[in-house]
Design an enzyme around this catalytic site. Sequence first.
Site, mmCIF file in Angstrom:
data_model
loop_
_atom_site.group_PDB
_atom_site.id
_atom_site.type_symbol
_atom_site.label_atom_id
_atom_site.label_comp_id
_atom_site.label_asym_id
_atom_site.label_seq_id
_atom_site.Cartn_x
_atom_site.Cartn_y
_atom_site.Cartn_z
ATOM 1 N N GLY A 13 -79.637 31.104 26.872
ATOM 2 C CA GLY A 13 -78.498 30.419 27.510
ATOM 3 C C GLY A 13 -77.454 30.010 26.493
ATOM 4 N NE ARG A 81 -93.252 39.011 31.358
ATOM 5 C CZ ARG A 81 -92.362 38.593 32.259
ATOM 6 N NH1 ARG A 81 -91.108 38.344 31.922
ATOM 7 N NH2 ARG A 81 -92.724 38.400 33.506
ATOM 8 C CG ASP A 118 -89.374 27.411 23.463
ATOM 9 O OD1 ASP A 118 -90.096 27.257 22.473
ATOM 10 O OD2 ASP A 118 -89.803 27.690 24.603
ATOM 11 C CB THR A 140 -81.207 24.621 23.563
ATOM 12 O OG1 THR A 140 -81.360 24.007 24.842
ATOM 13 C CG2 THR A 140 -82.162 23.928 22.626
ATOM 14 C CG ASP A 142 -82.555 22.573 27.580
ATOM 15 O OD1 ASP A 142 -81.634 22.163 28.303
ATOM 16 O OD2 ASP A 142 -83.102 23.683 27.731
ATOM 17 C CG ASP A 144 -86.240 22.697 24.616
ATOM 18 O OD1 ASP A 144 -85.484 23.242 23.784
ATOM 19 O OD2 ASP A 144 -86.584 23.245 25.676
ATOM 20 N NE ARG A 186 -86.341 25.295 28.509
ATOM 21 C CZ ARG A 186 -87.159 26.086 27.845
ATOM 22 N NH1 ARG A 186 -87.679 27.151 28.419
ATOM 23 N NH2 ARG A 186 -87.467 25.837 26.600
HETATM 24 O O1 F6P Z 1 -82.013 25.971 28.348
HETATM 25 C C1 F6P Z 1 -80.707 25.675 28.734
HETATM 26 C C2 F6P Z 1 -80.607 25.547 30.235
HETATM 27 O O2 F6P Z 1 -79.280 25.225 30.574
HETATM 28 C C3 F6P Z 1 -81.584 24.547 30.861
HETATM 29 O O3 F6P Z 1 -81.164 23.210 30.703
HETATM 30 C C4 F6P Z 1 -81.621 25.032 32.279
HETATM 31 O O4 F6P Z 1 -82.839 24.669 32.884
HETATM 32 C C5 F6P Z 1 -81.529 26.529 32.131
HETATM 33 O O5 F6P Z 1 -80.935 26.780 30.863
HETATM 34 C C6 F6P Z 1 -80.707 27.224 33.195
HETATM 35 O O6 F6P Z 1 -80.804 28.593 33.019
HETATM 36 P P1 F6P Z 1 -79.838 29.666 33.706
HETATM 37 O O7 F6P Z 1 -78.530 29.641 32.967
HETATM 38 O O8 F6P Z 1 -80.549 30.948 33.543
HETATM 39 O O9 F6P Z 1 -79.658 29.239 35.118
#
Ligand code: F6P
Length: 363
Positions: A13, A81, A118, A140, A142, A144, A186
Amino acid sequence: MANKKIALLTAGGDCPGINAVIRAVVKTAINDFGMGVVGVEDGFQGLIEGRWHDLTYNNVSGILTLGGTILGTSNKADPFRYPKGEVGGRAEFADVSDEAVRNFDRIGADRLVAIGGDGTLHICKGLSEKGIPVIGIPKTIDNDVDCTDYTFGFDSGASTATEAIDKIHSTAQSHHRVMVIEVMGRYVGWLALYSGIAGGGDVILIPEIPCDLEAVCRRVVERSKRGRRFSIVVVAEGARTTGGEAVVKKVVEDSTDPVRLGGIGDFVARDIEKRTQLETRVTVLGHLQRGGTPTMFDRVLATRFGSKAAELADRGERGVMVALKCQDIVTVPIADAIAKLKTVPSDHHLIRVAQSVGTSFGV
Ligand code: F6P
């Protein structure tokens, strides 16, 4: 002897600050080490499909403040994968990591610098074991990723969430409503914790502290009785009730991170309205938190991370990630950084501080 070369990619992301990192890697590589840089397009997708181009000084001039990534990204291209379409309604996958290794060799780079969270770092470890010399940069909203005080992007995401909470605050006050704001993050609560404190949340719900909705409602009603006729409830998308599970919005089979969380905000709002009879509204901030210009903190952190990665590439380091420890930029083994997610410890000082100013965590 030919100049050394870096292959650079951005995966997973996006978030504010990626372009600031790209700029720092390219400028430092050219200015300090006379290295060349090649940008791989759309993350690991480009490495598998053989798509890349040279990155020059001109390519990266003026991108410091730009959101997103000029290289493009993908979270559907795990070389170990790799989605191969559907058979009988089920997604099929194949290991195409040899293709990634072959293409890396074709680029003729000395190091692969991968900017990601991650999921990206897990792929980096796998590629590292197949002989690609990788350097990781933790990215990120997040926050995390373990072994670093902060990932870049987090400060910007949390600032955007705070600004949104501020705006919701005034309408909550005018209409005497309970406003539930669902933020991303997340499985961890850093975004909710920081933006919740900064935005003066009355209740903050995070995955690390399973909540009791009766306790949440008690706080809302208490406030109402004291004449505070509105409440701000900040909910992390991964939050859950005691004994409950995180709410899953959908499963994206062919993604490197298939589970998409979302919906807890709605669940909490419905429960509050039902139990308290107070008018309650929900706002899901969503991808807004990943867009826009990086904050000053993220621009500086991104620049420091990028410059350090170029320096490590010149020094011949591999299998490591750059990290922020106290005020210093250090290196840590990628294997250590991905051993576990960095969650909010239940005795974290910010939880105590929030409680001291009257915030409830729903317990
Ligand atoms: O990891 C970054 C993040 O924005 C998270 O906070 C969220 O859960 C996820 O990506 C959303 O993913 P996507 O952009 O695939 O909807």
